[in-house]
Design a protein around this motif. Structure first.
Motif, PDB file in Angstrom:
ATOM      1  N   ILE A   1       4.645  17.094  -6.531  1.00  0.00           N
ATOM      2  CA  ILE A   1       4.131  17.963  -5.469  1.00  0.00           C
ATOM      3  C   ILE A   1       4.825  17.612  -4.149  1.00  0.00           C
ATOM      4  CG2 ILE A   1       2.104  18.717  -4.181  1.00  0.00           C
ATOM      5  CD1 ILE A   1       0.426  18.048  -6.697  1.00  0.00           C
ATOM      6  N   LEU A   2       4.754  16.312  -3.767  1.00  0.00           N
ATOM      7  CA  LEU A   2       5.428  15.878  -2.538  1.00  0.00           C
ATOM      8  C   LEU A   2       6.480  14.801  -2.801  1.00  0.00           C
ATOM      9  CD1 LEU A   2       2.342  15.577  -0.117  1.00  0.00           C
ATOM     10  CD2 LEU A   2       3.925  17.501  -0.299  1.00  0.00           C
ATOM     11  N   GLY A   3       6.165  13.893  -3.732  1.00  0.00           N
ATOM     12  CA  GLY A   3       7.089  12.804  -4.039  1.00  0.00           C
ATOM     13  C   GLY A   3       6.626  11.463  -3.484  1.00  0.00           C
ATOM     14  N   ASP A   4       7.275  10.390  -3.936  1.00  0.00           N
ATOM     15  CA  ASP A   4       6.876   9.033  -3.541  1.00  0.00           C
ATOM     16  C   ASP A   4       7.178   8.709  -2.078  1.00  0.00           C
ATOM     17  OD1 ASP A   4       5.748   8.238  -5.943  1.00  0.00           O
ATOM     18  OD2 ASP A   4       7.686   7.622  -6.794  1.00  0.00           O
ATOM     19  N   GLY A   5       7.949   9.572  -1.409  1.00  0.00           N
ATOM     20  CA  GLY A   5       8.310   9.313  -0.008  1.00  0.00           C
ATOM     21  C   GLY A   5       7.210   9.656   0.989  1.00  0.00           C
ATOM     22  N   LYS A   6       6.124  10.265   0.535  1.00  0.00           N
ATOM     23  CA  LYS A   6       5.018  10.622   1.431  1.00  0.00           C
ATOM     24  C   LYS A   6       3.783   9.833   1.028  1.00  0.00           C
ATOM     25  CE  LYS A   6       7.996  12.473   2.816  1.00  0.00           C
ATOM     26  NZ  LYS A   6       8.930  13.008   3.773  1.00  0.00           N
TER      27      LYS A   6
ATOM     28  N   PHE B   1       7.228  19.364   0.367  1.00  0.00           N
ATOM     29  CA  PHE B   1       6.675  20.267  -0.632  1.00  0.00           C
ATOM     30  C   PHE B   1       7.715  21.328  -1.004  1.00  0.00           C
ATOM     31  CE2 PHE B   1       4.613  24.279  -1.742  1.00  0.00           C
ATOM     32  CZ  PHE B   1       3.868  23.880  -2.836  1.00  0.00           C
ATOM     33  N   PHE B   2       8.322  21.963  -0.012  1.00  0.00           N
ATOM     34  CA  PHE B   2       9.326  23.010  -0.289  1.00  0.00           C
ATOM     35  C   PHE B   2      10.625  22.420  -0.824  1.00  0.00           C
ATOM     36  CE2 PHE B   2       6.491  25.259   2.703  1.00  0.00           C
ATOM     37  CZ  PHE B   2       6.192  26.344   1.892  1.00  0.00           C
ATOM     38  N   LYS B   3      10.941  21.201  -0.370  1.00  0.00           N
ATOM     39  CA  LYS B   3      12.157  20.513  -0.846  1.00  0.00           C
ATOM     40  C   LYS B   3      12.058  20.259  -2.362  1.00  0.00           C
ATOM     41  CE  LYS B   3      14.882  16.501   0.728  1.00  0.00           C
ATOM     42  NZ  LYS B   3      14.845  15.351   1.670  1.00  0.00           N
TER      43      LYS B   3
ATOM     44  N   TRP C   1       0.854  -1.179   0.000  1.00  0.00           N
ATOM     45  CA  TRP C   1       0.000   0.000   0.000  1.00  0.00           C
ATOM     46  C   TRP C   1       0.898   1.239   0.000  1.00  0.00           C
ATOM     47  CZ3 TRP C   1      -2.694   2.601   4.663  1.00  0.00           C
ATOM     48  CH2 TRP C   1      -3.592   3.576   4.202  1.00  0.00           C
ATOM     49  N   ASN C   2       1.347   1.631  -1.181  1.00  0.00           N
ATOM     50  CA  ASN C   2       2.302   2.740  -1.239  1.00  0.00           C
ATOM     51  C   ASN C   2       1.801   3.916  -2.077  1.00  0.00           C
ATOM     52  OD1 ASN C   2       2.495   1.522  -3.688  1.00  0.00           O
ATOM     53  ND2 ASN C   2       4.634   0.892  -3.488  1.00  0.00           N
ATOM     54  N   THR C   3       0.469   4.103  -2.090  1.00  0.00           N
ATOM     55  CA  THR C   3      -0.105   5.240  -2.807  1.00  0.00           C
ATOM     56  C   THR C   3       0.440   6.552  -2.241  1.00  0.00           C
ATOM     57  OG1 THR C   3      -2.139   3.955  -2.884  1.00  0.00           O
ATOM     58  CG2 THR C   3      -2.287   6.260  -3.598  1.00  0.00           C
ATOM     59  N   PRO C   4       1.092   7.365  -3.084  1.00  0.00           N
ATOM     60  CA  PRO C   4       1.586   8.641  -2.560  1.00  0.00           C
ATOM     61  C   PRO C   4       0.450   9.633  -2.333  1.00  0.00           C
ATOM     62  CG  PRO C   4       2.222   8.379  -4.870  1.00  0.00           C
ATOM     63  CD  PRO C   4       1.479   7.134  -4.479  1.00  0.00           C
ATOM     64  N   ILE C   5       0.622  10.492  -1.341  1.00  0.00           N
ATOM     65  CA  ILE C   5      -0.380  11.510  -0.994  1.00  0.00           C
ATOM     66  C   ILE C   5      -0.704  12.394  -2.195  1.00  0.00           C
ATOM     67  CG2 ILE C   5      -0.869  13.487   0.528  1.00  0.00           C
ATOM     68  CD1 ILE C   5      -0.502  11.137   2.235  1.00  0.00           C
TER      69      ILE C   5
END
Ligand code: CTP
Ligand code: MG
Length: 182
Positions: A47-52, A114-116, A32-36
């Motif tokens: 926007i945020l990336g796969d890490g979130k 987001f800022f990164k 279950w790795n759906t990104p936000i």
């Protein structure tokens, strides 16, 4: 000791931040790795990336709540916190604080991402000191309506968290758990 008090207070954010990462290894859950951000980009960058992930948010908050439950019973048994909040608050209040702090830690981490992304640093690359402090700031902010421990404790946490981070990374490197020391 005030450092012990600070560390006790911040437990839910450490738990949320750590478990959002660690639960990747659990079977089934790891799929279950759906990104936000659902993989979407903004001006050519994620926007945020796969890490979130949603998994990270749900799992991290869940374990923070468990952490709050444990904190309540620790504070009933040992009075090492002269922070009277934990000694006087109900179980529900301590758990609510932990849940808010855990969730806040993950929100802070996502806002950082987001800022990164906006400044062009890709997912997983280091961005000190923001990677180390994002979750402290988020956790303290969202927990503040229930309990704010004071600026001295916040300052102590902002100083010792990067130190703890560095020491544990160097230890992991020496134990050959990690490939790089930072
Ligand atoms: N993680 C997650 N969901 C979150 C936070 C973390 O799934 N809300 C997991 C991800 O697998 C992530 C790992 O924990 O890769 C480490 O978290 P973190 O260091 O915050 O993410 P990065 O991959 O370094 O991404 P970024 O550069 O955006 O911080
Ligand atoms: Mg990272």
């Amino acid at each position: 000791m005030i450092i012990l008090e600070a560390l006790f207070f911040i437990i839910p954010t450490y738990v949320a931040n750590g478990m959002a990462n660690v639960i990747r290894v659990f079977p089934i859950i790891k799929r279950w790795n759906t990104p936000i951000d659902f993989g979407r980009s903004y001006k050519g960058k994620r926007i945020l990336g796969d890490g979130k992930t949603f998994r990270g948010f749900v799992g991290g908050t869940f374990f923070a709540l468990i952490g709050g439950y444990v904190q309540y019973f620790i504070s009933q048994k040992y009075e090492f916190t002269h922070v009277s909040f934990y000694n006087e608050a109900s179980l529900l209040k301590v758990i609510a604080l932990a849940g808010l702090m855990g969730f806040g830690a993950l929100v802070g981490d996502a806002v950082k991402s987001f800022f990164k992304r906006r400044v062009g640093i890709t997912r997983g690359r280091p961005w000190p000191p923001f990677d180390q402090l994002d979750f402290i700031v988020g956790g303290v902010l969202l927990g503040a309506p229930i309990y704010f421990p004071g600026w001295t404790i916040v300052l102590i946490l902002l100083i010792i968290t990067p130190v703890i981070h560095l020491v544990s990374n160097i230890t992991a490197y020496l134990l050959k758990i990690k490939d790089v020391w930072w």
